[in-house]
Design a protein around this motif. Structure first.
Motif, PDB file in Angstrom:
ATOM      1  N   CYS A 153      14.467 -43.489  32.218  1.00 18.06           N
ATOM      2  CA  CYS A 153      13.679 -43.823  31.017  1.00 18.06           C
ATOM      3  C   CYS A 153      12.204 -43.914  31.359  1.00 18.06           C
ATOM      4  CB  CYS A 153      14.158 -45.149  30.424  1.00 18.06           C
ATOM      5  SG  CYS A 153      15.841 -45.149  29.766  1.00 18.06           S
ATOM      6  N   ILE A 154      11.897 -44.554  32.484  1.00 15.03           N
ATOM      7  CA  ILE A 154      10.500 -44.693  32.900  1.00 15.03           C
ATOM      8  C   ILE A 154       9.915 -43.340  33.276  1.00 15.03           C
ATOM      9  CG2 ILE A 154       8.987 -45.655  34.677  1.00 15.03           C
ATOM     10  CD1 ILE A 154      10.681 -48.140  34.692  1.00 15.03           C
ATOM     11  N   SER A 155      10.689 -42.516  33.976  1.00 12.57           N
ATOM     12  CA  SER A 155      10.200 -41.195  34.360  1.00 12.57           C
ATOM     13  C   SER A 155       9.873 -40.356  33.128  1.00 12.57           C
ATOM     14  CB  SER A 155      11.245 -40.469  35.218  1.00 12.57           C
ATOM     15  OG  SER A 155      11.468 -41.154  36.422  1.00 12.57           O
ATOM     16  N   LYS A 156      10.741 -40.416  32.128  1.00 14.13           N
ATOM     17  CA  LYS A 156      10.496 -39.648  30.907  1.00 14.13           C
ATOM     18  C   LYS A 156       9.304 -40.197  30.141  1.00 14.13           C
ATOM     19  CE  LYS A 156      15.223 -37.966  30.405  1.00 14.13           C
ATOM     20  NZ  LYS A 156      16.426 -37.857  29.549  1.00 14.13           N
ATOM     21  N   LYS A 157       9.112 -41.505  30.185  1.00 12.13           N
ATOM     22  CA  LYS A 157       7.947 -42.105  29.530  1.00 12.13           C
ATOM     23  C   LYS A 157       6.661 -41.627  30.199  1.00 12.13           C
ATOM     24  CE  LYS A 157       5.755 -45.187  26.937  1.00 12.13           C
ATOM     25  NZ  LYS A 157       4.453 -45.323  27.574  1.00 12.13           N
ATOM     26  N   LYS A 158       6.655 -41.521  31.509  1.00 18.73           N
ATOM     27  CA  LYS A 158       5.468 -41.034  32.212  1.00 18.73           C
ATOM     28  C   LYS A 158       5.174 -39.581  31.836  1.00 18.73           C
ATOM     29  CE  LYS A 158       5.779 -44.152  36.195  1.00 18.73           C
ATOM     30  NZ  LYS A 158       6.028 -44.262  37.665  1.00 18.73           N
ATOM     31  N   TRP A 159       6.224 -38.788  31.697  1.00 17.25           N
ATOM     32  CA  TRP A 159       6.042 -37.404  31.252  1.00 17.25           C
ATOM     33  C   TRP A 159       5.423 -37.372  29.860  1.00 17.25           C
ATOM     34  CZ3 TRP A 159       8.529 -35.048  27.037  1.00 17.25           C
ATOM     35  CH2 TRP A 159       8.272 -33.680  26.890  1.00 17.25           C
TER      36      TRP A 159
END
Length: 475
Positions: A415-421
């Protein structure tokens, strides 16, 4: 690999009969294990008052999946849960505004902690291979041997027990984890935040109805502190006041308390009632909040920790219980994968679950900033609208962070990785708008006045870009 019949002969001890421990006992019993569930308190089903944490839980899909695994989801959600479809923001002037959780109208559910715990305990008792031992306080355990020493507080006698696997579900101050901390290569950190919390109550109206619209999580955001309220099945509201501990200490007289509420929560005074506010505030005490991270979650094939024992978090994402119950689901999935071979299951669980647990511990802290402060920011609301628009245009590709965390079982760290994207995409769009403004300014600036207007426009675009990027960075 051990055959299934031999696996079923194993004895498993679960320490802690709270939500996670009771759920784990049910799931292990369903797999055929002999399960002994130990709890330092008495049976909460016989208690008039149960000391401990908040009586409310905000249940979402991760917790519901755990209940579903033992056949209790419909009973808890349909018979007991109160749907909360949005945040209801209370402004200083008494006005309110709703911020829906997502575009699809999905909701989280307010459920009573005690009710869910009682239902799980009763479900555990239905398994003939579950044995519940109340009033057993864990004193020591030899982790590699599975030998435990308890104090039976009903008789004041020490009791020794042995299990093939000890699972610690005994909370943020876990005694099982304390034994693990004595082992080399065990990493541990804890952090108390400067804020504390206190629970108050908004009573039902004289005619037995809710005093506020019930299908919302009500929030009074006030920058450095805030107040929230969740609905209860008896039409009351559990109100939780969060603020720095020193502010709690400064409110040492009824006059100081009422003056504070008149300034910061004027509409809440009538809802709670002056006399009840004063009585409840001074009858309680503010309680600390702690975050815990550790790794690994296991010792060999004989010990494991789950829930708050492994990853305690501040309560601002409503994921503490949901994450703990999902631990049980993940463990069950890994046991399926490795056919109950504990020598493979336990290290696989530690490796798989730790990055997700640490991610949600961090997200819980971020959400406090959002709830107490950012919900009043125009740029925050603009970003939320932008996320909602893109999620409509790109369903399945652009999913807002809160939706991923709360309404899916996407792994927390992903979830955090996708938010950074997503943040990178927003940043590039903002920068593109800045360049487009610059080009447009020079293309259409034919006079000195036009140049001045173009430069002014460019300055505003850059200012908006800077502010938007600041919001992106904070989120």
């Amino acid at each position: 690999m051990e055959d299934r019949a031999k696996v079923k002969d194993k004895k498993i001890a679960v320490v802690g009969a709270g939500l996670v421990g009771s759920l784990e006992a049910c799931m292990l019993a369903a797999r055929g294990y002999e399960v002994h569930l130990y709890e330092y308190r008495g049976d909460i089903r016989t208690m008039e008052h149960v000391p401990g944490r908040s009586i409310n839980l905000a249940m979402s899909i991760r917790g519901r999946t755990g209940l579903g695994a033992v056949g209790l989801e419909e009973k808890v959600i349909k018979e007991h849960g109160i749907p909360m479809k949005a945040r209801m923001i209370h402004n200083l002037d008494g006005t309110t505004r709703a911020i829906p959780y997502n575009k699809d109208g999905k909701c989280i559910y307010s459920v009573g902690r005690r009710y869910v715990n009682e239902v799980l305990l009763t479900r555990a008792e239905e398994f003939p291979n579950v044995h519940i031992h109340f009033n057993h306080k864990l004193l020591t355990t030899e982790l590699e041997k599975g030998v435990m020493t308890f104090l039976d507080t009903s008789t004041n006698q020490e009791v020794t027990a042995k299990a093939d696997l000890v699972i610690g579900c005994d909370g943020a101050y876990s005694n099982v984890r304390k034994q693990m901390m004595k082992k080399p290569w065990f990493n541990y950190s804890q952090q108390y935040i400067p804020h504390a919390y206190m629970e108050l109550c908004i009573p039902a109206t004289p005619d037995g109805k809710f005093a506020m619209p019930p299908n919302y999580l009500h929030i009074w955001p006030r920058g450095k502190f805030m107040m929230i309220a969740l609905p209860n099945q008896d039409k009351t509201w559990t109100v939780t006041l969060f603020m720095p501990h020193d502010i709690f200490l400064s409110l040492d007289t009824p006059e100081a308390l009422l003056d504070f509420f008149k300034i910061h929560y004027p509409d809440a005074i009538a809802l709670i009632g002056k006399e009840k506010l004063v009585k409840d505030f001074f009858a309680n005490k503010s309680l600390p909040m702690i975050s815990v991270k550790c790794s690994p979650y296991h010792v060999g094939s004989t010990c494991l920790i789950l829930g708050d024992a492994a990853h305690a978090m501040v309560p601002f994402y409503g994921q503490g219980m949901n994450c703990g119950m999902e631990d049980c689901v993940v463990l069950n999935e890994i046991m399926n994968k490795y056919d109950d071979d504990l020598e493979k299951v336990l290290p696989a669980f530690s490796e798989h679950r730790n990055p997700d647990a640490e991610a949600i511990v961090d997200l819980a802290m971020y959400n406090y900033v959002e709830m107490r402060d950012l919900v009043n920011s125009r740029l925050f609301l603009l970003r939320k609208k932008w996320d909602d628009l893109l999620s409509r245009l790109l369903p399945g590709t652009w999913v807002p962070l809160y939706t991923m965390v709360t309404f899916s079982r996407e792994r927390y760290h992903l979830c955090i990785s996708k938010k950074k994207w997503q943040d990178n995409v927003v940043a590039k769009i903002v920068k593109f708008c800045s360049v487009a403004g610059l080009v447009a300014g020079f293309l259409f600036a034919k006079t000195e006045a036009a140049h001045t207007l173009a430069n002014s426009f460019l300055h505003q675009v850059n200012s908006l870009a800077t502010k938007t990027l600041a919001v992106v960075d904070r989120s």
